[in-house]
Design a protein around this motif. Sequence first.
Motif, short mmCIF file in Angstrom:
data_model
loop_
_atom_site.label_atom_id
_atom_site.label_comp_id
_atom_site.label_asym_id
_atom_site.label_seq_id
_atom_site.Cartn_x
_atom_site.Cartn_y
_atom_site.Cartn_z
N THR A 1 0.87 -1.19 0.00
CA THR A 1 0.00 0.00 0.00
C THR A 1 0.90 1.23 0.00
O THR A 1 1.86 1.30 0.77
CB THR A 1 -0.92 0.02 1.24
OG1 THR A 1 -1.72 -1.16 1.23
CG2 THR A 1 -1.81 1.25 1.24
N TYR A 2 0.57 2.16 -0.87
CA TYR A 2 1.34 3.39 -0.97
C TYR A 2 0.68 4.52 -0.17
O TYR A 2 -0.55 4.58 -0.09
CB TYR A 2 1.43 3.86 -2.42
CG TYR A 2 2.34 3.01 -3.27
CD1 TYR A 2 3.69 3.31 -3.38
CD2 TYR A 2 1.86 1.92 -3.97
CE1 TYR A 2 4.54 2.54 -4.16
CE2 TYR A 2 2.68 1.13 -4.76
CZ TYR A 2 4.03 1.46 -4.84
OH TYR A 2 4.85 0.69 -5.61
N ALA A 3 1.50 5.39 0.38
CA ALA A 3 1.02 6.66 0.92
C ALA A 3 1.15 7.67 -0.22
O ALA A 3 2.19 7.72 -0.89
CB ALA A 3 1.85 7.09 2.11
N GLN A 4 0.10 8.42 -0.44
CA GLN A 4 0.08 9.40 -1.53
C GLN A 4 -0.41 10.72 -0.98
O GLN A 4 -1.45 10.78 -0.30
CB GLN A 4 -0.85 8.90 -2.64
CG GLN A 4 -0.95 9.82 -3.83
CD GLN A 4 -1.93 9.26 -4.85
OE1 GLN A 4 -3.14 9.38 -4.69
NE2 GLN A 4 -1.40 8.62 -5.89
N ILE A 5 0.30 11.79 -1.27
CA ILE A 5 -0.13 13.11 -0.81
C ILE A 5 -1.42 13.48 -1.54
O ILE A 5 -1.56 13.24 -2.74
CB ILE A 5 1.00 14.16 -1.01
CG1 ILE A 5 0.69 15.42 -0.23
CG2 ILE A 5 1.25 14.44 -2.47
CD1 ILE A 5 1.89 16.37 -0.10
N SER A 6 -2.37 14.03 -0.82
CA SER A 6 -3.63 14.46 -1.43
C SER A 6 -3.46 15.87 -2.01
O SER A 6 -2.46 16.54 -1.75
CB SER A 6 -4.75 14.45 -0.39
OG SER A 6 -4.51 15.46 0.58
N ASP A 7 -4.45 16.31 -2.75
CA ASP A 7 -4.40 17.68 -3.28
C ASP A 7 -4.35 18.68 -2.13
O ASP A 7 -3.60 19.66 -2.17
CB ASP A 7 -5.62 17.96 -4.17
CG ASP A 7 -5.56 17.20 -5.48
OD1 ASP A 7 -4.45 16.78 -5.90
OD2 ASP A 7 -6.63 17.00 -6.10
N ALA A 8 -5.13 18.42 -1.07
CA ALA A 8 -5.12 19.31 0.09
C ALA A 8 -3.76 19.27 0.78
O ALA A 8 -3.25 20.31 1.24
CB ALA A 8 -6.22 18.91 1.08
N GLY A 9 -3.15 18.10 0.84
CA GLY A 9 -1.83 17.96 1.43
C GLY A 9 -0.78 18.72 0.63
O GLY A 9 0.11 19.38 1.18
#
Length: 146
Positions: free
Chosen positions: A94-102
Amino acid sequence: MENDSVSQSLKLFIVLSRAYKAINEHVNKMIQANGLNPTEFAVLELLYHKGDVPLQQIGGKILIASGSITYVVDKLEQKGLLKRVACPNDRRVTYAQISDAGRQFIEGIFPDHAKRINDLMSSLDESEKEEAIRLLKKLGLPAGKF
């Protein structure tokens, strides 16, 4: 002669520790003023600069215990700053992905963070910074073998 060497090593350790503590306290105050703890900021900064990262690799990249990763990722996910994304090729990953808000959040605070660090390092000129980097790497690499 050996006692002088031991004494100098102890003095170096104390000076290095105090310098790190003083600098780190200033940086952490700015991070906390923006509603994050230093570990949350480190994860968000990692994702911002490196892109998606498998959850299992985050701890090694930002030097925190792997047991803390789930907690930190959960908190950042609750704040809407990152999301988990399943690997299409391997169900175990599972990857951690920065969100648009992040991304918006880190883009809003990172320039001040970088400036703060630059200001804290301003007592050294560029050649002294290069020398400090070289010496600290020389010091740290063998220490990693213990």
